[in-house]
Design an enzyme around this catalytic site. Structure first.
Site, PDB file in Angstrom:
ATOM      1  N   TRP A  94       0.828  -1.216   0.000  1.00  0.00           N
ATOM      2  CA  TRP A  94       0.000   0.000   0.000  1.00  0.00           C
ATOM      3  C   TRP A  94       0.857   1.258   0.000  1.00  0.00           C
ATOM      4  O   TRP A  94       0.547   2.222  -0.703  1.00  0.00           O
ATOM      5  CB  TRP A  94      -0.963   0.005   1.184  1.00  0.00           C
ATOM      6  CG  TRP A  94      -1.986  -1.091   1.118  1.00  0.00           C
ATOM      7  CD1 TRP A  94      -2.175  -2.096   2.015  1.00  0.00           C
ATOM      8  CD2 TRP A  94      -2.971  -1.313   0.081  1.00  0.00           C
ATOM      9  NE1 TRP A  94      -3.205  -2.911   1.605  1.00  0.00           N
ATOM     10  CE2 TRP A  94      -3.692  -2.462   0.435  1.00  0.00           C
ATOM     11  CE3 TRP A  94      -3.282  -0.646  -1.106  1.00  0.00           C
ATOM     12  CZ2 TRP A  94      -4.739  -2.967  -0.358  1.00  0.00           C
ATOM     13  CZ3 TRP A  94      -4.306  -1.139  -1.897  1.00  0.00           C
ATOM     14  CH2 TRP A  94      -5.016  -2.285  -1.525  1.00  0.00           C
TER      15      TRP A  94
ATOM     16  N   ASP B 218      -1.508   6.607   6.632  1.00  0.00           N
ATOM     17  CA  ASP B 218      -2.583   5.714   6.202  1.00  0.00           C
ATOM     18  C   ASP B 218      -2.878   4.790   7.382  1.00  0.00           C
ATOM     19  O   ASP B 218      -2.041   3.970   7.759  1.00  0.00           O
ATOM     20  CB  ASP B 218      -2.104   4.916   4.972  1.00  0.00           C
ATOM     21  CG  ASP B 218      -3.147   3.919   4.470  1.00  0.00           C
ATOM     22  OD1 ASP B 218      -4.188   3.730   5.144  1.00  0.00           O
ATOM     23  OD2 ASP B 218      -2.912   3.321   3.395  1.00  0.00           O
TER      24      ASP B 218
ATOM     25  N   LYS C 293     -12.243  -1.756   7.156  1.00  0.00           N
ATOM     26  CA  LYS C 293     -11.514  -2.658   8.048  1.00  0.00           C
ATOM     27  C   LYS C 293     -12.023  -2.526   9.482  1.00  0.00           C
ATOM     28  O   LYS C 293     -12.357  -3.514  10.096  1.00  0.00           O
ATOM     29  CB  LYS C 293     -10.015  -2.360   7.994  1.00  0.00           C
ATOM     30  CG  LYS C 293      -9.276  -3.045   6.864  1.00  0.00           C
ATOM     31  CD  LYS C 293      -9.210  -2.271   5.589  1.00  0.00           C
ATOM     32  CE  LYS C 293      -8.597  -3.043   4.456  1.00  0.00           C
ATOM     33  NZ  LYS C 293      -7.829  -2.202   3.550  1.00  0.00           N
TER      34      LYS C 293
END
Ligand SMILES: *Cc1c(COP(=O)(O)O)cnc(C)c1O
Length: 365
Positions: free
Chosen positions: A109, A177, A201
């Site tokens: 990511w 993030d 999530k």
């Protein structure tokens, strides 16, 4: 089938995202589905300009501020496009002076985030753990001042590592993030310039991205920035510049109420540590299983592990499934298994997994 006869067949779902939600939240959504608060309609069907929805979005913001102790000089935005859209939105809005940023690469990511940012300015990869398949978090102490921000991925969903320190970037805003660890542990928001998280999530269903941004960082976007990617327009309009993901924001509100009722972040963090300890202790006390990352940087949320004998992977997954333990297959870049144990995963779920693992070991050693 009448309700009483319908058998509840809930499994323990260890998926990395979208992921398990609290049963109480799902039940409340079910109860309110056809008639929300006497409106005679569901939140899915409701105008985003209505008084009822206005209360929902304002409550959601209030609860996030309260739970995460967000200082007043930060704006909260409810956006769309997932965390992946933030990979472009961050540089478009923050490349204000130097058109340069430092990125620490700790997984797929952060690599994607860096690649996207490099379209709009200069990306300096200041550290990376790629050479060891992202099995640790690099420690960076010194950041050259010629950058508009420093970007980190705080919890690495695929590899199962997590920062245990906040990099000291001095006056350079730190951007994080937090898609897979938001609200899982106490954080000091004031140490960050901007935090973003895809909701699917730890917060809500997919379709929503939470952005928490220091106000002085908003409004300096590059000229080419599409209006939908300007922080300023969303912050100024209270996330109602255009139609927001209303239903997802409503579920987020229910999740936040659930979190508050549990006792807030401190209680949630303590639960998460208990769950993670149980699972990591199981891995450490066995030579049948092995955790894949260095101990110091282990994630509380995503626990990848491999079986020493890879030929048993399919059998493990199939057997687990028959016991109601699902979505344990690891990401292809790590292999083996991954148990994602987000806030909504109950302790009993991890207990059941660990019991299953011990039995599976005995039967297959
Ligand atoms: C899941 C995830 C993403 C991607 O999120 P999308 O909402 O699918 O764009 C980015 N970063 C991290 C850390 C993630 O876990």
């Amino acid at each position: 089938m009448p309700d009483k006869e319908r058998k509840m067949n809930r499994v323990f779902n260890f998926a990395a995202g979208p992921s398990t939600l609290p049963v109480d939240v799902l039940k409340q959504a079910q109860n309110e589905l056809l008639d929300y608060n006497g409106t005679g309609m569901s939140v899915m069907e409701m105008s985003h300009r209505s008084a009822d929805f206005d209360n929902i979005i304002k409550d959601a913001e209030k609860l996030i501020r309260e739970l995460l102790e967000i200082p007043d000089n930060y704006s909260i935005m409810f956006l769309q496009g997932g965390a992946s859209t933030q990979f472009s939105m961050v540089p478009l809005n923050l490349f204000a002076k130097n058109k340069k940023a430092h990125y620490i690469l700790t997984g797929a990511w952060s690599k994607k985030a860096a690649e996207e940012a490099s379209k709009y300015g200069k990306v300096n990869v200041i550290a990376s753990s790629e050479e060891k398949n992202y099995t640790y978090i690099p420690r960076v102490e010194d950041f050259p001042k010629d950058a508009d921000y420093v970007h980190i991925t705080m919890n690495n969903t695929i590899y199962g590592t997590s920062y245990k320190y906040v990099p000291d970037t001095g006056d350079i805003p730190l951007v994080a993030d937090m898609s897979s660890n938001i609200m899982s542990e106490k954080i000091d928001v004031s140490k960050y310039g901007l935090i973003y998280a895809g909701a699917q999530k730890n917060l809500a269903p997919s379709g929503l991205t939470l952005v928490i941004a220091r106000k002085d960082l908003i409004g300096n976007h590059m000229d080419i920035t599409p209006v939908m990617l300007e922080y300023k327009i969303h912050a100024d309009k209270g996330s109602l510049y255009n139609t927001p993901p209303c239903w997802t924001i409503y579920i987020l509100k229910l999740v936040l109420e659930w979190a508050k009722k549990l006792g807030g972040i401190e209680v949630i963090e303590a639960n998460n540590r208990k769950k993670a300890d149980l699972l990591y202790n199981c891995l450490d006390s066995s030579d049948f299983y092995r955790g894949t990352v260095v101990k110091e940087d282990r994630s509380l949320m995503n626990v990848p592990f491999i079986l020493q004998n890879n030929d048993l992977n399919t059998k493990f997954l199939e057997k687990a499934k028959t016991e109601g333990l699902v979505s344990l297959k690891g990401h292809r870049s790590v292999g083996g298994m991954r148990a994602s144990i987000y806030n909504a995963m109950p302790y009993e779920g991890v207990e059941k997994l660990v019991d299953f693992m011990k039995n599976f070991e005995k039967e297959n050693k």
